[in-house]
Motif scaffolding. Structure first.
Motif, PDB file in Angstrom:
ATOM      1  N   ILE A 149       0.853  -1.203   0.000  1.00 34.56           N
ATOM      2  CA  ILE A 149       0.000   0.000   0.000  1.00 34.56           C
ATOM      3  C   ILE A 149       0.886   1.250   0.000  1.00 34.56           C
ATOM      4  O   ILE A 149       0.632   2.210  -0.732  1.00 34.56           O
ATOM      5  N   GLU A 150       1.935   1.214   0.782  1.00 37.32           N
ATOM      6  CA  GLU A 150       2.819   2.384   0.835  1.00 37.32           C
ATOM      7  C   GLU A 150       3.528   2.586  -0.497  1.00 37.32           C
ATOM      8  O   GLU A 150       3.619   3.708  -0.995  1.00 37.32           O
ATOM      9  N   ASP A 151       4.013   1.499  -1.078  1.00 33.46           N
ATOM     10  CA  ASP A 151       4.745   1.609  -2.346  1.00 33.46           C
ATOM     11  C   ASP A 151       3.864   2.071  -3.490  1.00 33.46           C
ATOM     12  O   ASP A 151       4.247   2.903  -4.301  1.00 33.46           O
ATOM     13  N   ILE A 152       2.695   1.493  -3.580  1.00 29.43           N
ATOM     14  CA  ILE A 152       1.872   1.737  -4.758  1.00 29.43           C
ATOM     15  C   ILE A 152       1.021   2.988  -4.607  1.00 29.43           C
ATOM     16  O   ILE A 152       0.913   3.792  -5.522  1.00 29.43           O
ATOM     17  N   ILE A 153       0.402   3.152  -3.430  1.00 30.28           N
ATOM     18  CA  ILE A 153      -0.523   4.266  -3.296  1.00 30.28           C
ATOM     19  C   ILE A 153       0.151   5.462  -2.644  1.00 30.28           C
ATOM     20  O   ILE A 153      -0.256   6.607  -2.843  1.00 30.28           O
ATOM     21  N   GLY A 154       1.211   5.190  -1.883  1.00 30.62           N
ATOM     22  CA  GLY A 154       1.958   6.294  -1.301  1.00 30.62           C
ATOM     23  C   GLY A 154       1.330   6.874  -0.049  1.00 30.62           C
ATOM     24  O   GLY A 154       1.497   8.047   0.245  1.00 30.62           O
ATOM     25  N   ILE A 155       0.537   6.071   0.663  1.00 33.76           N
ATOM     26  CA  ILE A 155       0.031   6.549   1.952  1.00 33.76           C
ATOM     27  C   ILE A 155       0.621   5.687   3.067  1.00 33.76           C
ATOM     28  O   ILE A 155       0.942   4.519   2.844  1.00 33.76           O
TER      29      ILE A 155
END
Ligand code: GTP
Length: 598
Positions: A149-155
């Motif tokens: 989630i952090e890598d792809i969406i950046g949250i």
């Protein structure tokens, strides 16, 4: 209600990641329904939705939640559809919220559509709150999925709430997190009314019911309101909220979400995305920006098998459009299939759903022709026309240029299947514009002809990746292309309903594959049937369906009458979806054979 005690949110989730189950849990925790009423998933209300397990229309529910800080909050949950065909409705629903829960199956990871919807949410200024669901499953990998989630969406997702909508574990933590992180709505209660129409549907008793979000002012029962785009004035007869049962409250304040019934008889009179204002202040209250009409992406001809059903069919379509503003239809007349309708859909799933509803709820047997996208054609005399029916393509001689719609597709795929998926995109005439290596997945961006994407691309991508890749796409632009009309002739007769628009380079191959498929689908009859594919006057492929030699019933030994009857009965049923073209009987599948060609 004070604004600080209101939260408006949607759930972004890929199909099957547990959105409806979680929503049901919320309703249960907040005491909106008894256990017996909870027995069924309440938010997916249409039968077909329930059967297919997917959400089609946006719905909402208002929940009263007593938080751990002792304050009672009013939570407005606006449901969103989970399929790419309906992404317009998703963006509408998001527009009415301050935040969204991103629900991800902790055993699966992030999927392309959720990513696209998250980007939409973030662009619209929403707070996106990640939630890891299905933590009860042994295959849950919350750390890996958080990283993704952090890598792809950046949250930020390291402290994402982990829950199980199935067991109920962690569900209250989700609500607490939501209250903390999603900001309350803003807006001036004393300003003139301005409300966004999130959804409208037709109710047999009430007429049009609209789900609205009040941006400013108050919407009261008895108010004279105006629908901004039509300029028409109406009386707000009923105003209330869904708990999830519709409950009249008499008013909706700033920041609130609920329904209004105003005697409108046709959903085109209260379009999704439109603005409701106070009639008195209509001139000085602007439309809420971002309003655009949805346009169908895929067109097909629908014809009743029996011409006796035509009137009934027209009534059924009218009824369906009462509840589905994105369904378009106009009369079409085919030499081969007679009177029917040209229908426009948001995508293939939408088309299948409509077709299924017509057959199931209205009992009409239909022949559907191959779906086609909309092309732009520039004629020799400089006119630009749009063509959504291959048989209405002008003569080759009068065409200056043809343009096809191009989509931008975003694909998420685990590394091990990357090669397969790239090969598929190349086969479909895709042009890669970006490739990003992430934790476990690769994010690919391609520009692809829409015609290649709408047909079977989704299924093909799924099978090329053993179900792990996911896809999202949107229309980008029209682009010049070398396109031709491919005709099919049966016993020398051109069948208008079988015409296709294809790329010149692929036309021979497509023509061959198509008639080979049709050969398998058209049953043998008492005489030889010639099937030809042609471009202009040139025949590019030809096959023959050989005549039957024996009577079908001959293989039942003479004496067994009941068995013979059964066989004849079966044949009769099989006949239902056959269409007589000249003296040849052609089954429905043959008209959709193009969908099965790979
Ligand atoms: P759409 O309505 O199409 O968007 O699907 P959805 O995301 O709402 O999925 P739904 O809630 O219908 O759940 C899909 C399946 O996952 C169902 O069979 C649920 O029972 C199951 N499911 C949901 N949450 C959990 C969970 O926490 N654990 C387990 N084991 N299964 C779950």
């Amino acid at each position: 209600t004070e604004l600080s005690r209101i939260r408006n949110f949607s759930i972004i989730a890929h199909i099957d990641h547990g959105k409806s189950t979680l929503a049901d849990r919320f309703i249960q925790v907040c005491g909106g329904l008894t256990n017996r009423e909870m027995a069924e998933q309440v938010l997916d209300s249409m039968d077909l939705e329930r059967e297919r397990g997917i959400t089609i229309k946006a719905q909402s529910v208002t929940l009263n939640y007593k938080a751990r800080d002792g304050v009672e909050y009013k939570l407005n949950f606006i449901d969103t559809p989970g399929h790419v065909d309906f992404s317009y409705e998703v963006s509408r629903s998001l527009f009415a919220c301050e935040g969204a829960l991103l629900v991800v199956d902790a055993g699966q990871g992030v999927e392309a559509q959720s990513v696209a919807n998250c980007y939409t949410a973030i662009e619209q200024g929403l707070e996106v709150v990640p939630v890891l669901n299905k933590m009860d499953l042994p295959q849950a990998e919350p750390d890996r999925v958080s990283q993704e989630i952090e890598d792809i969406i950046g949250i930020e997702a390291t402290d994402a709430v982990r829950c199980s909508a199935k067991s109920g574990m962690g569900v209250e933590d989700v609500l607490e997190d939501l209250i903390k992180r999603i900001p309350p709505p803003e807006g001036d209660e004393n300003a003139p009314l301005q409300a966004l129409i999130i959804d409208s549907w037709f109710d047999n008793y009430l007429g049009v019911v609209s789900l609205v979000r009040v941006r400013q002012g108050v919407l009261r029962k008895g108010d004279k309101i105006q629908i901004k785009s039509t300029g028409k004035a109406w009386n707000a007869d009923k105003v209330g909220i869904f708990t999830p049962k519709p409950t009249e409250t008499g008013e909706l304040g700033t920041g609130e979400v609920g329904f209004v019934v105003a005697g409108i008889k046709d959903i085109h009179g209260a379009p999704v995305g439109d603005t409701i204002v106070s009639n008195k202040f209509a001139d000085e209250t602007p439309q809420i920006p971002g309003f655009k009409k949805v346009k169908p992406q895929v067109y097909a001809g629908l014809f009743p098998v029996s011409s006796d059903d035509y009137e009934e069919f027209r009534d059924a379509l009218s009824k369906l459009t009462l509840n589905d503003a994105s369904l378009f239809f106009e009369p079409e007349n085919s030499d081969a299939l007679g009177f029917g309708f040209r229908c426009g859909f948001l995508g293939m799933l939408h088309m299948e759903i409509i077709q299924e509803r017509l057959e199931r709820e209205y009992n009409i047997d239909l022949i559907t022709t191959a779906p086609t996208v909309v092309y732009e054609v520039v004629t020799r005399n400089g006119e630009t026309i749009t063509v959504s029916n291959p048989s209405s393509l002008p003569d080759v001689g009068s065409i200056e240029e043809m343009r096809e719609p191009i989509v931008e597709a975003s694909i998420l795929v685990p590394q091990e299947y990357l090669g397969n998926v790239i090969a598929l995109c190349e086969e479909k005439r895709g042009v890669q514009t970006n490739m990003l290596f992430l934790a476990n997945q690769v994010q690919l961006t391609y520009e692809l002809p829409m015609a290649e994407v709408v047909l079977d691309f989704f299924d093909r991508i799924k099978s090329a990746s053993r179900g792990f890749a996911s896809l999202d796409y949107h229309f980008k632009r029209f682009q010049t292309a070398n396109l031709v009309r491919l005709d099919v002739l049966i016993n020398g007769e051109r069948v208008d309903a079988l015409a296709l628009i294809v790329h010149r380079e692929q036309s021979h191959y497509r023509g061959r594959a198509l008639i080979d498929k049709m050969k398998e689908l058209i049953p043998r009859q008492m005489f030889d049937i010639a099937i030809q594919a042609s471009i202009g006057n040139q025949v590019v492929a030809r096959v023959t369906v050989k005549a039957l030699r024996k009577n079908v019933t001959a293989k039942c030994y003479g004496g067994d009458v009941s068995r013979k009857k059964k066989l004849l009965q079966k044949q009769k049923e099989g006949k239902k979806r056959m269409k007589q073209l000249g003296n040849v009987e052609v089954p429905q599948e043959a008209f959709l054979a193009v969908l099965k060609v790979d």
